[in-house]
Design an enzyme around this catalytic site. Structure first.
Site, PDB file in Angstrom:
ATOM      1  N   HIS A   1       0.830  -1.201   0.000  1.00  0.00           N
ATOM      2  CA  HIS A   1       0.000   0.000   0.000  1.00  0.00           C
ATOM      3  C   HIS A   1       0.874   1.264   0.000  1.00  0.00           C
ATOM      4  O   HIS A   1       0.689   2.173  -0.812  1.00  0.00           O
ATOM      5  CB  HIS A   1      -0.900   0.030   1.240  1.00  0.00           C
TER       6      HIS A   1
ATOM      7  N   HIS B   1      -0.355  -3.866   9.772  1.00  0.00           N
ATOM      8  CA  HIS B   1       1.070  -3.928   9.438  1.00  0.00           C
ATOM      9  C   HIS B   1       1.872  -3.539  10.665  1.00  0.00           C
ATOM     10  O   HIS B   1       1.423  -2.758  11.509  1.00  0.00           O
ATOM     11  CB  HIS B   1       1.420  -2.973   8.290  1.00  0.00           C
TER      12      HIS B   1
ATOM     13  N   ASP C   1       7.135  -2.720   8.485  1.00  0.00           N
ATOM     14  CA  ASP C   1       6.538  -2.927   7.165  1.00  0.00           C
ATOM     15  C   ASP C   1       6.300  -1.604   6.460  1.00  0.00           C
ATOM     16  O   ASP C   1       6.546  -1.469   5.252  1.00  0.00           O
ATOM     17  CB  ASP C   1       5.200  -3.670   7.288  1.00  0.00           C
TER      18      ASP C   1
END
Length: 295
Positions: free
Chosen positions: A216, A256, A260
Site C-alpha cells: 500500500h 502492518h 513494514d
C-alpha cells in the site's frame, strides 16, 4: 694625469658594480628570507594542509603490495572540528545515533519467543485501536476509503503507461511487488494480535497477505514520485498526505508492523530509481540498434 683619471674611473666602476652586486644579493637573500618567513608563518595550517593531501603508503611484506591511507583527521584543530559539526551536522547526528543505538541494542532484553513482537507504532496508536475496536462501522468506513485510495494508485500507475506512454511507474510497481512477494514468503511474520480486518479492505474479504513490506505504502510513493517528475505538485502532496493517513490507519488496525510501513516508503524510492536505471539502459541499447538499421 690621464692614467690617473683612467685608474680612478675604473675603480669607481668596480665599486659601483660591487655595490649593485651586493644590493642584488641582499635583495635575493631578503626574498628567500621572506619566503621562509611566510612558510613559517603558515605554521601548522600549511603543514596540515600539505600533509592532509598526502597518501602515506607502506609496503606490505606478506602481500607484496602497498597499503595507503589518507588520515586527514589527525591534523584537525578545534576550529576544524567546529566546522565539521556546523556544516556537516547530519552525519554528526547519525554518528551520535549510532553510538546511542549500539548502547540500546547491547543492553536491551530481547522479546521471548512466547511473547508477541514489540512494536512502537502499536504503542503510539493504542487509543486509535481501541476506538476502531469498539466502533466496527468506523473501521469499515476507513477500510473502504483505503481501498479507494489503493484504486487511485493503481489507476494512475496503469494510466501513465497505457495513455501517456511513460512506463517507468508501471515497471517500478512490477519490480516492487515481485520483490515484496519474495521477501514476504521468505520470512512470514505472525499476524499482529488485535488485528481488525474488514471485508471492505483491500485485499477484499480478509484473504491472507504478506506483512513485509507494505505494498500500500510503496505503491503510493511510486505514484507520488511520478507526479513530481511531471510537476503535478498538488496531486503529489495529496497522495503523500493520504499515504501518511493510510499508514496511521494500518497501525491502528494492526494490519502492518511499523517496520513494514517504513520499508514500504524506502521500497517506493528504491524501485522507482531502479526502474529509471532500467529505462536508461534500454535507451542506450536502442541507439546502436537504430544506427545499425540506418546504415
Amino acid at each position: 694625469m690621464a692614467a690617473t683619471a683612467i685608474t680612478t674611473t675604473a675603480a669607481t666602476q668596480l665599486s659601483s658594480r660591487s655595490k649593485r652586486s651586493s644590493t642584488l644579493n641582499n635583495s635575493n637573500n631578503n626574498k628567500n628570507n621572506n619566503k621562509k618567513d611566510k612558510s613559517l608563518s603558515n605554521g601548522v595550517n600549511g603543514d596540515r594542509q600539505a600533509m592532509a593531501g598526502k597518501k602515506w603508503c607502506n609496503d606490505v611484506d606478506s602481500g607484496g603490495g602497498s597499503f595507503c591511507w589518507n588520515a586527514s583527521f589527525i591534523y584537525w584543530t578545534l576550529e576544524d572540528v567546529g566546522h565539521v559539526a556546523r556544516y556537516h551536522w547530519m552525519p554528526c547526528v547519525f554518528a551520535v545515533g549510532l553510538l546511542f543505538f549500539m548502547a540500546v541494542e547491547y543492553t536491551l532484553r530481547m522479546v521471548p519467543a512466547s511473547s508477541p513482537p514489540f512494536d512502537l507504532g502499536f504503542v503510539a496508536t493504542r487509543s486509535l485501536h481501541g476506538v476502531l475496536e469498539s466502533w466496527p462501522e468506523l473501521n469499515t468506513l476507513l477500510a473502504a476509503l483505503n481501498t479507494v485510495f489503493v484504486g487511485m494508485q493503481t489507476t494512475y500507475i496503469v494510466w501513465v503507461w497505457l495513455i501517456e506512454g511513460r512506463p517507468r511507474a508501471t515497471i517500478s510497481a512490477l519490480f516492487m511487488f515481485t520483490c515484496r512477494g519474495i521477501l514476504g514468503y521468505s520470512t512470514q511474520l505472525p499476524l499482529p494480535q488485535g488485528f481488525l480486518g474488514s471485508g471492505a479492505d483491500f485485499p477484499v474479504g480478509n484473504v491472507s497477505f504478506f506483512l513485509f513490506f507494505s505494498g500500500h505504502v510503496a505503491g503510493s510513493v511510486i505514484a507520488s514520485l511520478d507526479m513530481r517528475r511531471m510537476q503535478r505538485w498538488e496531486m503529489a502532496w495529496l497522495f503523500d498526505v493520504l499515504n501518511v493517513l493510510q499508514a496511521i490507519r494500518l497501525l491502528g488496525t494492526r494490519g502492518h508492523y511499523t517496520i513494514d510501513l517504513a520499508v514500504g516508503f524506502g521500497a517506493g524510492y528504491l524501485f522507482d530509481s531502479l526502474a529509471g536505471k532500467y529505462e536508461k539502459s534500454k535507451r542506450r541499447e536502442a541507439v546502436p540498434h537504430k544506427e545499425a538499421l540506418i546504415t
